[in-house]
Scaffold this active site. Structure first.
Site, PDB file in Angstrom:
ATOM      1  N   THR A 196      41.181  -2.758  22.149  1.00 26.32           N
ATOM      2  CA  THR A 196      41.025  -4.115  21.357  1.00 26.32           C
ATOM      3  C   THR A 196      41.265  -4.088  20.252  1.00 26.32           C
ATOM      4  O   THR A 196      40.625  -3.418  19.170  1.00 26.32           O
ATOM      5  CB  THR A 196      39.554  -4.639  21.791  1.00 26.32           C
ATOM      6  OG1 THR A 196      39.256  -4.753  23.288  1.00 26.32           O
ATOM      7  CG2 THR A 196      39.418  -6.219  21.314  1.00 26.32           C
ATOM      8  N   ASP A 212      39.752  -1.148  14.995  1.00 27.56           N
ATOM      9  CA  ASP A 212      39.416  -2.204  14.389  1.00 27.56           C
ATOM     10  C   ASP A 212      37.958  -2.690  14.273  1.00 27.56           C
ATOM     11  O   ASP A 212      37.835  -3.794  13.659  1.00 27.56           O
ATOM     12  CB  ASP A 212      40.120  -3.488  14.692  1.00 27.56           C
ATOM     13  CG  ASP A 212      39.814  -3.946  16.102  1.00 27.56           C
ATOM     14  OD1 ASP A 212      39.307  -3.273  16.960  1.00 27.56           O
ATOM     15  OD2 ASP A 212      39.932  -5.391  16.456  1.00 27.56           O
ATOM     16  N   ASP A 248      41.792   2.855  20.156  1.00 31.63           N
ATOM     17  CA  ASP A 248      40.961   1.837  20.599  1.00 31.63           C
ATOM     18  C   ASP A 248      41.865   0.553  21.089  1.00 31.63           C
ATOM     19  O   ASP A 248      43.046   0.456  20.562  1.00 31.63           O
ATOM     20  CB  ASP A 248      40.182   1.216  19.454  1.00 31.63           C
ATOM     21  CG  ASP A 248      39.046   0.148  20.372  1.00 31.63           C
ATOM     22  OD1 ASP A 248      38.613   0.589  21.329  1.00 31.63           O
ATOM     23  OD2 ASP A 248      38.943  -0.793  19.565  1.00 31.63           O
TER      24      ASP A 248
END
Length: 348
Positions: free
Chosen positions: A100, A331, A98
């Protein structure tokens, strides 16, 4: 919970030894009786000979090796939840990131605003939206840190942000409804999308702020929305991101960036960290529904934008179907489905 070829191999060896012990015990007893031993002594001798054939040390040695690996990872601030994940790390041949919070530090900041409607001031609305959500995501936290909530703005209805919807909204008494989200979802007008594409190509995350006089009804976008402003947010790339991706390349591990952000924003970040194939970014909204065609696109691509949580999960399954051992890092809550289905889920 963890797929382990080593454990499967040890189980096969133990099963084989277990079957071989049956005739071995019979032969040992027969040989002891032929040596004029009593039945009790024959059984005792057979048991003594059989116990030594059980490969207890193989299981112990493997467990110790895994435990040593866990301790070494712990020294690098990695918490291993499954012992066999140590083996999984060695077998991974595809890593899905991912963007970000993984390639970037995950600390968004507001970099600028382009006002599109001179009749409405976007600043009070941004401050009110940042304060209205009791469980804000990283984007709303960045907006709340940059704009103070105005007095007299009280949220009468609220729709929190969702990765599937890609927008959040609130109705404020006397101030109408304000929606903040992806421009192509909130206000897909050509001039808005053109400006959004321009900022996205520079690596910014772009959100559209829109207003309507109608109230929220359920979790549907209200009618009559008009664009008020574009909000540009930026995120710092992790210092070791490029080095880490280069390491994976040398190890023959394919890296794939799958993000819910605009494809151009994801491509700009991927370019800066050196992801191969960044110039062939795929818009996940255009991915085919057929399983075979979907798997072909996922295996062939390296950078994906506008990916929904369920598409991330489907990407992991498609890579599994092609025989890959997949690691997924993320996250946020939108990564959880893929994290749980991957062979190795790395929660940042």
């Amino acid at each position: 919970l963890v797929r382990s070829e080593l454990r499967a191999g040890i189980d096969w060896i133990l099963a084989l030894v277990g079957w071989l012990l049956v005739p071995t015990v019979a032969l040992l007893i027969w040989s002891q009786l032929n040596a004029n031993e009593s039945a009790q002594e024959a059984i005792r001798g057979a048991v003594a000979g059989t116990v030594g054939m059980v490969p207890q040390g193989l299981v112990l040695l493997t467990s110790v090796a895994f435990a040593v690996g866990v301790v070494r990872l712990g020294a690098r601030n990695v918490l291993v939840q499954e012992l066999l994940a140590v083996e999984g790390l060695a077998r991974v041949d595809v890593v899905c990131f991912d963007k970000t919070g993984t390639l970037t530090e995950g600390r968004l900041t507001v970099c600028g605003i382009e006002q599109l409607d001179g009749g409405l001031d976007p600043v009070p609305a941004l401050g009110a939206l940042g304060d209205a959500d009791p469980t804000p995501n990283g984007t709303l936290r960045a907006i709340a840190a940059n704009y103070r909530p105005p007095s007299g703005w009280h949220a009468e209805a609220l729709v929190p942000f969702s990765s599937a919807r890609k927008w959040s909204a609130a109705t404020f008494g006397g101030h109408g409804t304000w929606v903040l989200g992806a421009p192509e979802v909130v206000v897909p007008a050509s001039d808005v999308l053109e400006a959004s594409e321009r900022y996205s190509s520079d690596g910014f995350r772009v959100l559209a702020l829109a207003h309507t006089g109608r109230s929220l009804e359920g979790q549907q976008l209200p009618e009559g929305l008009r664009a008020v402003a574009l909000v540009m947010l930026g995120d710092r790339i992790r210092e070791d991101a490029a080095e880490t991706l280069a390491f994976f390349g040398r190890q023959g591990v394919a890296a794939k960036v799958i993000s819910g952000d605009h494809p151009r924003t994801v491509a700009a970040i991927a370019k800066r960290v050196g992801v191969p194939g960044w110039d062939r970014v795929v818009d996940a909204r255009a991915l085919p529904e057929a399983d075979v065609a979907f798997a072909d696109q996922v295996e062939g691509g390296s950078v994906f934008g506008r990916v929904t949580p369920h598409q991330k999960r489907r990407m992991v399954s498609a890579l599994h179907a092609r025989g890959h051992v997949v690691a997924m890092t993320g996250d946020g809550v939108n990564d959880v489905l893929a994290l749980k289905d991957a062979d190795i889920g790395v929660a940042m």
